[in-house]
Design an enzyme around this catalytic site. Structure first.
Site, PDB file in Angstrom:
ATOM      1  N   ARG A 144      36.279  -5.149  10.654  1.00  0.00           N
ATOM      2  CA  ARG A 144      36.355  -5.027   9.184  1.00  0.00           C
ATOM      3  C   ARG A 144      36.939  -6.298   8.555  1.00  0.00           C
ATOM      4  NH1 ARG A 144      40.414  -2.812   6.232  1.00  0.00           N
ATOM      5  NH2 ARG A 144      41.050  -1.333   7.830  1.00  0.00           N
ATOM      6  N   TYR A 193      20.090  -6.812 -13.400  1.00  0.00           N
ATOM      7  CA  TYR A 193      19.684  -5.795 -12.430  1.00  0.00           C
ATOM      8  C   TYR A 193      20.290  -4.432 -12.812  1.00  0.00           C
ATOM      9  CZ  TYR A 193      19.330  -3.480  -7.873  1.00  0.00           C
ATOM     10  OH  TYR A 193      19.062  -2.603  -6.856  1.00  0.00           O
ATOM     11  N   ASP A 227      24.226 -14.256 -10.227  1.00  0.00           N
ATOM     12  CA  ASP A 227      23.437 -13.536  -9.230  1.00  0.00           C
ATOM     13  C   ASP A 227      22.185 -14.382  -8.979  1.00  0.00           C
ATOM     14  OD1 ASP A 227      21.656 -11.864  -7.880  1.00  0.00           O
ATOM     15  OD2 ASP A 227      22.379 -10.046  -8.879  1.00  0.00           O
ATOM     16  N   LYS A 263      17.285  -9.077   0.027  1.00  0.00           N
ATOM     17  CA  LYS A 263      16.033  -9.625  -0.508  1.00  0.00           C
ATOM     18  C   LYS A 263      15.647 -10.890   0.262  1.00  0.00           C
ATOM     19  CE  LYS A 263      16.846  -6.200  -3.237  1.00  0.00           C
ATOM     20  NZ  LYS A 263      17.550  -6.332  -4.487  1.00  0.00           N
TER      21      LYS A 263
HETATM   22  C1  LIG Z   1      18.644  -5.713  -5.174  1.00  0.00           C
HETATM   23  C2  LIG Z   1      19.491  -6.488  -6.107  1.00  0.00           C
HETATM   24  C3  LIG Z   1      20.867  -6.269  -6.182  1.00  0.00           C
HETATM   25  C4  LIG Z   1      21.562  -5.195  -5.362  1.00  0.00           C
HETATM   26  O1  LIG Z   1      21.494  -5.471  -4.003  1.00  0.00           O
HETATM   27  P1  LIG Z   1      21.530  -4.331  -2.853  1.00  0.00           P
HETATM   28  O2  LIG Z   1      21.423  -5.132  -1.613  1.00  0.00           O
HETATM   29  O3  LIG Z   1      20.396  -3.406  -3.108  1.00  0.00           O
HETATM   30  O4  LIG Z   1      22.833  -3.629  -2.990  1.00  0.00           O
HETATM   31  C5  LIG Z   1      21.604  -7.054  -7.049  1.00  0.00           C
HETATM   32  N1  LIG Z   1      21.019  -7.992  -7.816  1.00  0.00           N
HETATM   33  C6  LIG Z   1      19.697  -8.224  -7.776  1.00  0.00           C
HETATM   34  C7  LIG Z   1      19.103  -9.271  -8.657  1.00  0.00           C
HETATM   35  C8  LIG Z   1      18.881  -7.483  -6.926  1.00  0.00           C
HETATM   36  O5  LIG Z   1      17.564  -7.696  -6.906  1.00  0.00           O
END
Ligand SMILES: *Cc1c(COP(=O)(O)O)cnc(C)c1O
Length: 376
Positions: A40, A93, A165, A190
């Site tokens: 952790r 998002y 992000d 992603k």
């Molecule tokens: C998918 C996504 C998230 C969240 O990510 P997870 O891995 O699903 O928790 C945050 N920001 C963007 C732009 C995303 O496409």
């Protein structure tokens, strides 16, 4: 036992590490990062992932987390406490806005959404308690491109942190820290892992004080990533640059094709010269525009269904950025909880379809789209 020197890092599927004696224990505390104690807190697989991503983003260090959402949570909680105020770009998002407006508000953190038109003029939104602004390099699903350098000047003038992000762009296209951002987050789920088989997140910090706070929040809240997911993501990351090139060239080809198709009313892709931030995207994207695009056919649910049913090789999957192409439907998934007025004002209508363009041969994708559009 023969000496083993693997070319790739093995999976350290262990929850805890052993110590030879008290000297080894002391060494763990006096020389952070030299040994491991408890998964952790840190593990070789997640540490390798963090270091590789940090190299690409050019930060002081990175912390990987169990998901993109827990990465955003760690970033925000590392900076904010009850009574603080957050600014957030209006086009964000869906999960991020739910986290901010439905959960963090319960902890006493206040949130204000900044309309897109006011992104670079924050004076009327900043309060004495404002600590940070959260925004995305490229928005979902309409691919609005953020001028990070311009926004960073504004957040610096107001003495608030800029958290970007960078999931849609990836560091192959854009490196927000070099443009003035303080923290970068990714959903590793992603492009960074890229094969639709990992859920993970990361926070990269410019300052080591920020990094230590994020690290602490990750450890204490238990937002850590598992060794196996870390290992898979490292494997995916090795081809990120190659994949982004192919995602980008495929998407540009498809966007150009859709733009001239009689059944397509509109295409949103930063690589098209008609896109309102095309020049910015070109300069901020290292000559690439990414693999995400959206397009609009007629505003008729039946037409959308016929198109989806008509596709032979492109599935409907409400995620993105995998090696194989998929479509998604913003009105029914990511933007479902918005009011019809909000959807309308953003331009998300019945006919809007989002395409996550994969790395297949472009001819295969064009052929599938062609025959499905014929059924609309
Ligand atoms: C998918 C996504 C998230 C969240 O990510 P997870 O891995 O699903 O928790 C945050 N920001 C963007 C732009 C995303 O496409």
């Amino acid at each position: 036992m023969p000496q083993i020197t693997p070319k790739t890092t093995p999976i350290y599927q262990t929850s805890v590490f052993t110590f030879e004696d008290l000297n080894a224990l002391e060494l763990y505390f006096s020389e952070p990062g030299k040994s491991y104690m408890y998964t952790r807190y840190g593990n070789p697989n997640t540490e390798e992932l963090a270091q590789e991503i940090n190299k690409l983003e050019g930060g002081a260090g990175a912390v990987v987390t169990s998901s993109g959402m827990s990465g955003i949570l760690a970033a925000v909680l590392s900076i904010c406490k009850a009574g603080d105020h957050i600014l957030c770009a209006e086009e964000i998002y869906g999960g991020s806005s739910t986290l901010l407006s439905q959960e963090l508000t319960r902890l006493g953190i206040e949130v204000t959404y900044v309309p897109t038109a006011d992104t670079y003029t924050l004076s009327s939104y900043v309060k004495p308690t404002t600590r940070l602004l959260l925004a995305e390099t490229m928005s979902n699903p309409l691919l609005l491109v953020l001028d990070i350098e311009k926004l960073a000047k504004e957040t610096r003038a107001h003495n608030i942190k800029l958290v970007i992000d960078n999931t849609f762009a990836t560091p192959v296209l854009t490196k927000p820290l070099a443009l003035g951002a303080d923290m970068v987050i990714h959903s590793i789920t992603k492009y960074i892992s890229g094969h639709s088989d990992v859920t993970a997140g990361v926070v990269i910090c410019k300052q080591s004080e920020d990094l230590q706070r994020v690290q602490k929040v990750m450890m204490v809240l238990g937002l850590n990533l598992s060794p196996f997911e870390g290992w898979l993501a490292v494997r995916g990351l090795k081809t990120l640059r190659l994949r982004m090139k192919q995602h980008s060239s495929n998407a540009l080809e498809i966007a150009s094709y859709l733009q001239q198709h009689p059944k397509v009313e509109k295409v949103w892709y930063p690589g098209l010269s008609a896109h309102p931030q095309h020049e910015l995207a070109k300069q901020q994207g290292n000559g690439m525009f990414g693999g995400m695009l959206s397009f609009k056919i007629k505003d008729d649910t039946e037409a959308v269904n016929r198109f989806m049913q008509g596709l032979q090789h492109i599935p409907f999957a409400p995620s993105l950025a995998g090696v194989s192409t998929s479509i998604s439907y913003p009105m029914g998934t990511s933007h479902r909880s918005l009011t019809p007025e909000q959807q309308q004002s953003m331009g998300i209508t019945t006919g809007v379809i989002r395409l996550s363009v994969g790395i297949e041969e472009p001819e295969e994708l064009l052929a599938d789209l062609e025959q499905a559009l014929a059924q609309v």
